[in-house]
Enzyme design. Structure first.
Site: not given
Lengths: 501, 484
Positions: B154, B79, B178
């Site tokens: 997210s 990420k 997330s």
């Protein structure tokens, strides 16, 4: 014309300093509380392993943590906690379980735009500091926080507003600080200076800080207010910043107090604000104006865990606590048989000569005489290495009348230089006790040699007599090669004059 | 050439035994990226050259007789809020434009030390604030199962990368769901570990007391493998738990016999789509069939989780994101004074959702409002912990949907923040409690899109949670199996 000029200030012996208004006759007193930031003398910073070093090339002692780079996290330096607790215990504070909090505000010298500090649960609370004059100043708290970087503004006034550009050095960012918040128990500008002196001595004794005001490792802000003597309510205060020396501190407090009295006397109010001391102009000026009070939005720092040092650690600190100035003064005063507030006692501890004085007293030296020499004749380098037994012997010879005060001072100087015993030095110098009949004979001879001066001495006014006294004493000293005791000579002259009159 | 292994467990075993090379494995995944990345937009940055060098180094170590570690040659996506030394780390925000961290996050170091090969930095909602990846400054990621739909967020890029076969495993971060919500929407496994189990050092902070890094994978075993590699104490993170990584792979085959599993009443009612709720009940039945005892349990304070979260997380974010002021790194928009430069930079650099949360958080912490908002939210957080504690007196694990719905379409919720926030209603309570939770794919909803079921455990209950996850995985209907 400013009303301040119609005021006279009357420094009162002791702890009070008042300002009396000529217009109204009102007497005002000053109320001061000091906030001191001091950098702790750790090898590394508060939350990272960068060196805690003053004066290095800008932005060399930095890493992701103290630069607040995204993703970095703080790790508490154990040694900071140790030094903060040592200081706290030296100030008679209670060490409590504490938490860190973020104080949020934007400023370019602050890498994260928040400062990690302690807010509602500080590590040290509720202590005190005893001043040499016996005043006890309360300590509200002494908490840990991180220092900011340092801005240099080029162009303009040297302040951030109007500067052409600004340079930021983050070497100081993350340096550990303890903020010591004193209660408003100070009533005199001199007392404020003494408080800082005393605090400095404690910081040095505990090894918590090198406490150098000139290098900024000890920084003082003063909260100053005034009130009519007898008024139980505190007045509205101003916080004075930019106090870079003890001299500035004293001057700023005095100026600010007069400014506030001036305002209040003319029916105005004191605005609670931050003011900067301008040493050159000798006045305080308002800081940058803020429309509202800053809201720091404190909340618990989620990147750190609560700090609970535990009873064992606190006990270890108490067990290893060095002797602190107040206790040292008490010990010395008791040994010398004088009050701990005596200037000589205060000075002896300040100069680190209390151990020498105690040893000399233990070796039989008269306490008052020992302290007298420490105060007046030992403000020299290497005084602490004086042999206490020799020191005691010197004092004993002096008390026994074998040496005059002047001779004793000379012998002491020689002792410091050569390390020899006082009796040997006195013999070498030919300092021998002179009995009073011998001295009287010499004085009488000199009077006989100078009849005009003598007549003048006996009949002249005080001023004239003072001059001629110097003339006669000088002659006696010349005749005795400086061995005569000046006091004894004066006494004989006095006696002869009385007899003649 | 023999068919290449596809899961991380298989790849590591094959690379370590010399059956395949790390470079071969990498090439296959880079080919998959080439084929579909244009359509999916899972990555902010593909690190093809760096990955080739890393894979070649793994192969060289094998050739030299070394063991590169438990993730030998396994492609992995990171990420883009995990710091990578010398490689741009953007958080999908313009404000970090041009910033290259001078250091690696602890997890990045650990996966590299375990032999993994980082293939790229994945897209996310800006600063991890969002549930659809639509809040990225670099355009949304699309759901590989249906590109008209969001991948969740997210960590949408990390979920999509695994679902699309760009990498068998990836790392994301989970502040309020997330990891788990995009895992559910993309039909993969996603784990939020116990707070403090995985070091946050080098994770760009959103809400420090809630953020936790965790794995994505196609199989439960792969998540176990990756979590074992990244977990364990880190002296650089003061909130890191002082204990070694748990053993997870070893317990996967132990089954759920005798485990007590509670279906959370508050997370099965209003707001949960009927098809999702039905899959969760089916999962409960499957666990029961495998030997677990399943009952319903009420965890009342979870109803207030969303409200508490949307005060605590923005409050911390308002402080964490203050440093993006244009002074030291990233974007700077010049202006006459420092304060104006700060404001101009932040105005241009942050997207709407980030600004919304900074304002919410600033307000919640303000003098005069602190007690009513932030202070009260902290009390709710304590209540949630207490209610979970009570539930865990009677149950070993809790079960719920991961997300109230399957993947929604682009634009469906992006203009309605509240309905977007409701996506995280099932996942937020465990972040507030600091507990572990994971999403396991369990068939499809009425629209054919994947459904995830959430397993929750008390602090450090990962081993038990993974046992149940393995059982669910074994019993899960295929995506093609029509919704009954």
């Amino acid at each position: 014309m400013s009303a301040v000029e119609n005021l006279t200030h009357q420094p009162v012996e002791g702890e009070h300093f008042t300002i009396t208004s000529e217009a109204t006759g009102d007497v005002w007193e000053i109320v001061v509380g000091l906030e001191v930031h001091c950098e702790l003398a750790t090898a590394t910073k508060l939350f990272c392993s960068c060196p805690n070093m003053f004066g290095d090339e800008p932005n060399t002692n930095v890493c992701p943590v103290c630069l607040g780079l995204p993703g970095s996290l703080p790790v508490l330096n154990r040694n900071v906690v140790e030094l903060a607790m040592r200081l706290g215990r030296a100030l008679h504070c209670s060490v409590e379980p504490s938490v860190f909090a973020r104080k949020n505000y934007f400023y370019p010298d602050m890498p994260k735009d928040y400062q990690v500090s302690q807010f509602d649960r500080p590590i040290n609370v509720d202590g005190w500091l005893d001043l040499p004059d016996g005043t006890r100043v309360g300590i509200e708290r002494a908490h840990i926080e991180e220092d900011t970087g340092k801005n240099t503004h080029a162009g303009g006034s040297g302040r951030i507003h109007g500067a052409d550009y600004s340079l930021v050095d983050y070497n100081r960012a993350g340096v550990p600080l303890v903020e010591i918040v004193g209660r408003p128990h100070i009533r005199h500008p001199e007392q404020a200076k003494t408080y800082i002196d005393e605090l400095r001595a404690i910081l040095l004794a505990t090894g918590a800080s090198d406490a150098k005001m000139e290098e900024g490792s000890l920084r003082v802000d003063a909260n100053v207010s005034v009130r009519r003597v007898g008024d139980p309510e505190l007045g509205r205060r101003c916080e004075i910043k930019n106090l870079n020396s003890l001299r500035s501190l004293g001057r700023a407090i005095e100026y600010e107090a007069r400014r506030q009295v001036d305002l209040l006397e003319s029916g105005e109010v004191v605005k609670q604000e931050t003011r900067h001391w301008d040493e050159g102009a000798g006045r305080t000026r308002p800081g940058r104006s803020k429309e509202e009070a800053e809201d720091y939005r404190y909340f618990q720092e989620p990147d750190l865990v609560p700090l609970d040092p535990g009873a064992d650690w606190i006990a270890a600190i108490d067990g290893a606590m060095p002797a602190l100035p107040a206790a040292r003064r008490d010990t010395l005063a008791a040994a010398a048989g004088v009050a701990p507030t005596e200037t000589a006692v205060v000075v002896a501890v300040q100069r680190d000569l209390d151990q020498l004085a105690l040893a000399a007293i233990a070796a039989g030296g008269d306490g008052s005489r020992v302290l007298l020499h420490v105060e007046h004749n030992l403000a020299v380098e290497g005084a602490e290495s004086l042999d206490p037994a020799h020191f005691a012997q010197l004092v004993t010879m002096e008390v026994a009348g074998q040496l005059t005060a002047t001779q004793a001072k000379t012998v002491l100087g020689d002792m410091l230089e050569s390390g020899k015993a006082p009796d040997a030095i006195a013999a070498e110098r030919g300092f021998e006790a002179m009995d009073s009949s011998e001295l009287e004979g010499i004085v009488d001879g000199i009077i006989a040699e100078s009849p005009d001066e003598w007549a003048d001495y006996c009949g002249g006014d005080d001023k004239r007599r003072g001059k001629l006294q110097g003339f006669f004493v000088g002659k006696v000293m010349k005749a005795t090669k400086g061995q005569a005791d000046g006091k004894a000579v004066n006494a004989i002259l006095d006696a002869r004059r009385t007899a003649a009159g | 050439m023999a068919e290449l292994p596809t899961t991380a467990v298989e790849i590591a075993a094959a690379v370590r035994s010399g059956q395949v090379t790390a470079v071969e494995v990498l090439d296959a995944h880079l080919a998959a990226i080439d084929a579909r990345e244009g359509e999916i937009n899972a990555f902010n940055l593909v690190l093809a050259d760096e990955a080739r060098a890393a894979a070649a180094a793994v192969d060289a170590r094998i050739a030299a007789g070394d063991d590169p570690g438990p993730l030998a040659g396994v492609p992995l996506a990171l990420k883009d809020n995990l710091c990578t030394r010398g490689v741009p780390t953007t958080c999908s925000s313009r404000i970090l434009e041009g910033w290259r961290p001078p250091y690696d996050a602890t997890v990045v170091q650990r996966v590299a030390a375990a032999g993994a090969v980082a293939v790229g930095k994945t897209n996310l909602d800006e600063f991890a604030m969002g549930s659809s990846t639509e809040n990225s400054a670099f355009g949304p990621t699309r759901n590989p199962r249906d590109t008209a739909r969001v991948p969740g967020g997210s960590s949408g890029g990390s979920a999509a990368a695994v679902a699309a076969g760009f990498a068998p495993i990836s790392l994301g971060s989970d502040t309020g769901g997330s990891i788990r919500q995009p895992a559910a929407l993309c039909g993969v496994v996603g784990v939020k570990p116990t707070y403090g189990l995985v070091s946050r050092y080098g994770l760009v902070a959103f809400a420090s007391s809630l953020d936790q890094i965790g794995p994505f994978s196609t199989t439960v075993a792969d998540s176990a493998l990756l979590l074992e590699a990244v977990a364990g104490h880190d002296p650089l993170d003061s909130t890191s738990i002082d204990q070694a990584a748990p053993s997870l792979l070893d317990v996967l085959d132990r089954g759920v016999e005798g485990l007590r599993i509670g279906l959370v009443t508050e997370l099965m009612g209003e707001g949960i789509a009927p098809d999702v709720a039905a899959r969760v009940r089916q999962a409960a039945a499957a666990l029961e069939a495998a030997g677990a005892t399943v009952g319903e349990v009420s965890v009342p304070a979870t109803s207030y989780g969303l409200s508490a979260y949307y005060l605590i997380a923005p409050a911390e974010a308002s402080s964490n994101l203050a440093r993006y002021d244009g002074v030291r790194y990233g974007l700077r928009v010049d202006a006459p004074t420092t304060a104006e430069m700060n404001a101009a930079t932040r105005t241009a650099g942050f997207g709407d959702e980030v600004k919304r949360r900074i304002m919410l958080g600033t307000y919640a912490l303000s003098a005069g409002y602190y007690d009513a908002y932030y202070g009260k939210a902290l009390k709710v957080r304590t209540l949630i912990m207490r209610d979970f504690e009570a539930a865990y007196e009677h149950f070993d694990l809790l079960l719920s949907p991961t997300s109230p719905t399957t993947a929604f379409r682009f634009g469906e919720k992006v203009d309605d923040p509240l309905s977007m926030y409701l996506n995280d209603i099932c996942t937020i309570p465990t972040n507030l409690a600091g507990h572990p939770a994971m999403s396991v794919p369990f068939g499809a909803g009425a629209d054919g899109m994947p459904v995830g079921v959430q397993l929750m455990a008390p602090a450090l209950g990962e081993a038990t949670m993974f046992r149940a996850a393995a059982s669910l995985e074994a019993a899960a209907p295929s995506l093609e199996e029509a919704f009954a």
